[in-house]
Write an enzyme that holds these catalytic residues in place. Structure first.
Site, short mmCIF file in Angstrom:
data_model
loop_
_atom_site.label_atom_id
_atom_site.label_comp_id
_atom_site.label_asym_id
_atom_site.label_seq_id
_atom_site.Cartn_x
_atom_site.Cartn_y
_atom_site.Cartn_z
N ASP A 54 -2.31 9.59 -10.46
CA ASP A 54 -2.20 9.15 -11.20
C ASP A 54 -1.60 8.68 -11.86
O ASP A 54 -0.78 7.18 -12.03
CB ASP A 54 -2.96 8.87 -12.23
CG ASP A 54 -4.81 8.80 -12.55
OD1 ASP A 54 -4.83 8.00 -10.68
OD2 ASP A 54 -5.66 9.20 -12.55
N ASN A 86 -2.68 12.44 -3.49
CA ASN A 86 -3.87 12.99 -3.75
C ASN A 86 -4.29 14.74 -3.88
O ASN A 86 -4.62 15.70 -4.43
CB ASN A 86 -4.36 12.54 -3.95
CG ASN A 86 -5.28 11.62 -5.47
OD1 ASN A 86 -4.54 11.88 -6.31
ND2 ASN A 86 -5.27 10.25 -5.00
N GLU A 129 -4.98 2.25 -3.60
CA GLU A 129 -4.23 2.38 -4.06
C GLU A 129 -2.60 1.32 -3.33
O GLU A 129 -1.75 1.41 -3.30
CB GLU A 129 -2.94 3.21 -2.94
CG GLU A 129 -3.04 3.98 -1.51
CD GLU A 129 -4.58 4.71 -1.34
OE1 GLU A 129 -5.62 4.65 -2.11
OE2 GLU A 129 -4.62 4.87 -0.17
N HIS A 136 -5.26 14.44 -9.14
CA HIS A 136 -5.92 13.35 -9.06
C HIS A 136 -4.87 12.76 -10.19
O HIS A 136 -4.38 11.82 -10.12
CB HIS A 136 -6.94 13.07 -9.86
CG HIS A 136 -8.38 12.62 -8.39
ND1 HIS A 136 -8.43 12.10 -7.37
CD2 HIS A 136 -8.50 13.83 -7.69
CE1 HIS A 136 -8.94 12.31 -6.32
NE2 HIS A 136 -9.29 13.46 -6.74
N ASP A 170 0.80 -1.13 0.03
CA ASP A 170 0.23 -0.43 -0.23
C ASP A 170 0.65 1.09 0.06
O ASP A 170 2.12 1.59 0.54
CB ASP A 170 -1.09 0.02 1.28
CG ASP A 170 -1.61 1.16 1.39
OD1 ASP A 170 -2.81 0.62 1.01
OD2 ASP A 170 -1.34 2.32 1.79
#
Lengths: 125, 260
Positions: free
Chosen positions: B156, B147, B182, B152, B139
């Site tokens: 990404d 973010n 994630e 975003h 994770d």
């Protein structure tokens, strides 16, 4: 002159013939169990139209997948148009395809190969 | 032969016209024979002519059959070619569909559905043949902050870069999937806990490198939980345990591997 209006199913295209406009259109996929039963009325309609009228005929196609016997039936229709064209009839084909699937355009090109009449292959707007 | 015939006929005709022959009793017989011969000859010529016409018509018919046959063969070849082309198109569409249903769109890693299927077959294989496997759940640390701070789009980019780093560093037969958000789930087939732990540590180091983004490099770290399959347990049980291992890694200040 009869109209032809065969509704679309999962395995057969919508087939509509409008003698008033001189247009025969087919939209969808074609992999019926019995291609002869599906296409014979269409071939008969084309024959009837070309024999009984002297009006132009335009074939509008928007076909995605065809099984082998449907390929054969479509070639028979295109051959009949060629024959009519050789006798100075005004016939034409327009084949629309989805720009995301260029393969369909390549296939339409193969069908076009032996046709000397106007045969347009165009991406759908 | 024909010239000789013509010469002979001329001779007969000359005899018939000769006045000296007028009273000869054989003359009428000769004349009759001569006329019959000429009639027969004309008939023969007509017969030959008709027979020739029939032969020509037959030859034309044969040619037509041949042309028709060649036309049919060409048509058949074209049907086969187009039909093959359609099959090819269907295969490509099937492959695309398969990719869509088994891959995560953003990172292009296998998706959750794919790794769950692999887990099921791994467990079923082990129940028949014995052996073991391990799972690791990785994770991204503080992803929400990345973010929220950078947007975003940068998020990404970070996810994709970490996904590629993980996939690059696993072995050929391991599977790394995007588990959701994630989180990345990694399957280590035929691997014991000690080895899996080392592999996970290697992955943690590989993933922990600054990511170049449109807003400059971003430092990232990952936490990883690892656990080994226990014979007889269900997919849910091992998933709950690997999640607990990850939770523990998060609790131990993150950026580390915890094995349960």
């Amino acid at each position: 002159m009869n109209d032809l209006d065969i509704p679309r199913t999962n395995s057969t295209p919508a087939i509509v013939a409008d003698p008033a406009r001189g247009v025969l259109s087919m939209h969808g996929d074609s992999y019926p169990e019995n291609s002869f039963a599906l296409f014979q009325p269409v071939l008969d309609w084309v024959e009837d139209y070309l024999t009984k009228t002297d009006q132009p005929l335009r074939l509008e196609l928007e076909l995605l997948y065809l099984n082998t016997s449907s390929v054969r039936a479509l070639m028979d229709i295109l051959d009949r148009l060629e024959e009519a064209y050789q006798e100075n009839r005004r016939v034409s084909v327009i084949w629309l395809y989805d720009a995301a699937n260029e393969r369909v355009a390549e296939l339409a090109e193969e069908f076009k190969e032996d046709c000397s009449y106007p045969f347009d292959i165009m991406a759908k707007p | 032969m024909i010239e000789e015939d013509d010469e002979f006929l001329e001779q007969v005709e000359a005899r018939l016209c000769d006045p000296g022959m007028a009273d000869n009793p054989l003359r009428p017989i000769l004349e009759d024979l001569f006329n019959r011969y000429r009639a027969q000859s004309r008939m023969l010529d007509r017969l030959v002519h008709i027979a020739d016409r029939f032969q020509l018509a037959e030859r034309d018919r044969g040619r037509k059959h041949q042309e028709n046959y060649h036309r049919k063969v060409r048509q058949l070849e074209k049907i086969v070619r187009i039909s093959d082309h359609y099959q090819h198109m269907m295969r490509e569409l099937n492959e695309r569909l398969h990719t869509l249903s088994t891959r995560d769109e953003l990172t292009e890693l296998p998706n959750r559905r794919y790794i769950l299927e692999r887990l099921e077959s791994e467990i079923s294989y082990i129940s028949r043949n014995g052996g073991t496997f391990c799972l690791a759940l990785a994770d991204l640390d503080h992803f929400k902050v990345i973010n929220d701070t950078h947007g975003h789009s940068v998020g990404d980019t970070v996810l994709t870069r970490v996904a590629h780093a993980l996939e690059h560093d696993i072995r050929d037969y391991d599977v790394c999937a995007r588990w959701g958000g994630e989180e990345f789930l990694i399957l280590f087939p035929r691997t014991t806990a000690t080895v899996a732990s080392d592999l996970a540590e290697r992955l943690r180091l590989a993933a922990t490198a600054p990511v170049e983004t449109a807003q400059g490099p971003i430092d990232i770290t990952v936490s990883i939980g690892v656990t080994e399959f226990r014979p007889g347990e269900s997919i849910d049980e091992i998933l709950i345990r690997v999640d607990r291992a990850l939770y523990q890694a998060k609790a131990e200040n993150r950026n580390c591997v915890v094995l349960i």
